[in-house]
Design a protein around this motif. Sequence first.
Motif, PDB file in Angstrom:
ATOM      1  N   LYS A 180      87.624  28.112  86.208  1.00  0.00           N
ATOM      2  CA  LYS A 180      87.909  29.309  85.647  1.00  0.00           C
ATOM      3  C   LYS A 180      88.994  29.268  84.515  1.00  0.00           C
ATOM      4  O   LYS A 180      88.723  30.120  83.518  1.00  0.00           O
ATOM      5  N   VAL A 181      89.481  28.265  84.082  1.00  0.00           N
ATOM      6  CA  VAL A 181      90.331  28.020  82.857  1.00  0.00           C
ATOM      7  C   VAL A 181      89.452  27.995  81.544  1.00  0.00           C
ATOM      8  O   VAL A 181      89.571  28.691  80.645  1.00  0.00           O
ATOM      9  N   MET A 182      88.311  27.476  81.882  1.00  0.00           N
ATOM     10  CA  MET A 182      87.185  27.280  80.546  1.00  0.00           C
ATOM     11  C   MET A 182      86.552  28.548  80.520  1.00  0.00           C
ATOM     12  O   MET A 182      86.254  29.061  79.431  1.00  0.00           O
ATOM     13  N   LEU A 183      86.389  29.330  81.442  1.00  0.00           N
ATOM     14  CA  LEU A 183      85.710  30.774  81.475  1.00  0.00           C
ATOM     15  C   LEU A 183      86.713  31.443  80.619  1.00  0.00           C
ATOM     16  O   LEU A 183      86.199  32.299  79.859  1.00  0.00           O
ATOM     17  N   GLU A 184      87.676  31.525  81.047  1.00  0.00           N
ATOM     18  CA  GLU A 184      88.747  32.192  80.081  1.00  0.00           C
ATOM     19  C   GLU A 184      88.927  31.840  78.849  1.00  0.00           C
ATOM     20  O   GLU A 184      89.241  32.945  77.953  1.00  0.00           O
ATOM     21  N   SER A 185      88.715  30.373  78.532  1.00  0.00           N
ATOM     22  CA  SER A 185      88.635  30.153  77.156  1.00  0.00           C
ATOM     23  C   SER A 185      87.693  30.543  76.187  1.00  0.00           C
ATOM     24  O   SER A 185      87.853  31.033  75.188  1.00  0.00           O
ATOM     25  N   ALA A 189      88.136  33.293  73.050  1.00  0.00           N
ATOM     26  CA  ALA A 189      87.712  32.748  71.831  1.00  0.00           C
ATOM     27  C   ALA A 189      86.807  34.064  71.326  1.00  0.00           C
ATOM     28  O   ALA A 189      86.636  34.555  70.003  1.00  0.00           O
ATOM     29  N   LEU A 190      85.802  34.681  72.244  1.00  0.00           N
ATOM     30  CA  LEU A 190      85.240  35.674  71.823  1.00  0.00           C
ATOM     31  C   LEU A 190      86.052  36.894  71.274  1.00  0.00           C
ATOM     32  O   LEU A 190      85.701  37.868  70.341  1.00  0.00           O
ATOM     33  N   SER A 195      88.452  40.375  66.996  1.00  0.00           N
ATOM     34  CA  SER A 195      89.428  41.072  66.439  1.00  0.00           C
ATOM     35  C   SER A 195      89.946  40.607  65.165  1.00  0.00           C
ATOM     36  O   SER A 195      90.331  41.406  64.181  1.00  0.00           O
ATOM     37  N   ARG A 196      89.636  39.202  64.797  1.00  0.00           N
ATOM     38  CA  ARG A 196      90.107  38.813  63.538  1.00  0.00           C
ATOM     39  C   ARG A 196      88.553  38.617  62.358  1.00  0.00           C
ATOM     40  O   ARG A 196      88.983  38.625  60.932  1.00  0.00           O
ATOM     41  N   PHE A 197      87.643  38.550  62.670  1.00  0.00           N
ATOM     42  CA  PHE A 197      86.554  38.391  61.746  1.00  0.00           C
ATOM     43  C   PHE A 197      86.324  39.681  60.860  1.00  0.00           C
ATOM     44  O   PHE A 197      85.901  39.553  60.016  1.00  0.00           O
ATOM     45  N   VAL A 198      86.623  40.788  61.381  1.00  0.00           N
ATOM     46  CA  VAL A 198      86.263  41.902  60.876  1.00  0.00           C
ATOM     47  C   VAL A 198      87.633  42.976  60.682  1.00  0.00           C
ATOM     48  O   VAL A 198      88.235  42.921  61.714  1.00  0.00           O
ATOM     49  N   ARG A 199      87.635  43.898  59.976  1.00  0.00           N
ATOM     50  CA  ARG A 199      88.709  45.004  60.025  1.00  0.00           C
ATOM     51  C   ARG A 199      88.305  45.886  60.966  1.00  0.00           C
ATOM     52  O   ARG A 199      87.125  46.208  61.474  1.00  0.00           O
ATOM     53  N   VAL A 253      89.100  25.811  70.963  1.00  0.00           N
ATOM     54  CA  VAL A 253      88.848  25.767  69.770  1.00  0.00           C
ATOM     55  C   VAL A 253      87.353  25.384  69.438  1.00  0.00           C
ATOM     56  O   VAL A 253      86.680  25.865  68.497  1.00  0.00           O
ATOM     57  N   ALA A 254      86.757  24.539  70.254  1.00  0.00           N
ATOM     58  CA  ALA A 254      85.246  24.180  70.271  1.00  0.00           C
ATOM     59  C   ALA A 254      84.495  25.538  70.379  1.00  0.00           C
ATOM     60  O   ALA A 254      83.519  25.483  69.736  1.00  0.00           O
ATOM     61  N   VAL A 255      84.675  26.073  71.301  1.00  0.00           N
ATOM     62  CA  VAL A 255      84.201  27.480  71.573  1.00  0.00           C
ATOM     63  C   VAL A 255      84.355  28.377  70.441  1.00  0.00           C
ATOM     64  O   VAL A 255      83.316  29.017  70.080  1.00  0.00           O
ATOM     65  N   LEU A 256      85.374  28.376  70.071  1.00  0.00           N
ATOM     66  CA  LEU A 256      85.705  29.450  68.999  1.00  0.00           C
ATOM     67  C   LEU A 256      84.873  29.018  67.551  1.00  0.00           C
ATOM     68  O   LEU A 256      83.901  29.718  66.799  1.00  0.00           O
ATOM     69  N   LEU A 257      84.588  27.622  67.415  1.00  0.00           N
ATOM     70  CA  LEU A 257      83.794  26.979  66.404  1.00  0.00           C
ATOM     71  C   LEU A 257      82.294  27.552  66.533  1.00  0.00           C
ATOM     72  O   LEU A 257      81.590  27.629  65.440  1.00  0.00           O
TER      73      LEU A 257
END
Length: 276
Positions: A180-185, A189-190, A195-199, A253-257
């Motif tokens: 469950k923890v990795m699914l939430e990660s 990340a998504l 929210s951060r990549f575009v306005r 962080v790895a998922v985010l990358l």
Amino acid sequence: RPLLDRIEVIDLSGYTVEEKVAISRSHLLPKQRKLHALEKEESDVKPILDLTNDALEALVTRWTAESGVRSLERHLAQICRWAALRLQGVDVPTGLGREATREAALASSGPDSEGHIEVTAEHLPHILGVELFEPNLAERLDVGVSMGLSVSSVGGQLLFIEATKIVGSGKLTVTGQLGKVMLESVETALSLLRSRFVRLSQSRGPPQIFNFETGRMELAPDAVDEKDPFKGEDIHVHFPAGGIPKDGPSAGVAVLLALASLILNRPVRSDTAVTD
């Protein structure tokens, strides 16, 4: 639990590759040579069978995966049995119909004129069979792939994370026998990327994305939608080795990358692995 409060718990980690090679050289290999009559009585005489350091390292990393050395000793015993038979001119067929190719590959191992056999890393597949474990090393990562780090009973290993997108409705699919923890990660990340990549509104100025190399916000390329970088696309995030359960908070962080690589269509550096 009350008992644990009154005692000191000592965690014993598994041997490293270098430690296993040293144990094999100083203890396991001499022991198996003596059991298989491949050790001469004179200590200063070259042994009948020897393995190079590259062969021992390959044996540890590609044919065993354990915290101890039991499987390693069994494989060394198998090599000693092969050497004893080879000295007597007996060859055990593999049943694959490749005996001629196998013998050509093993010709350089000996025995030489003095009856010595030396096994290198190139000889191991012809003695032990196909490799059981493939080292997780990447010369170059594809777009949407990143490397994380995971802890295991044998120390640790690289954890590859693969992300891809197809035309759809924005659904997120995560596979790989995760907790469950990795699914939430993955979901976090998504959401962070969205929210951060575009306005989010016209009041925030031109569309911007975060550049991980410079650490700054930059103008977004035209290919990125100004409201949602994954608009109209389904996202699939996969963690290979699905037969191994995986969980923990260190893959964010790895998922985010991996997802950022997918948006920017740029591969992640292949000489870097990350963890939280």
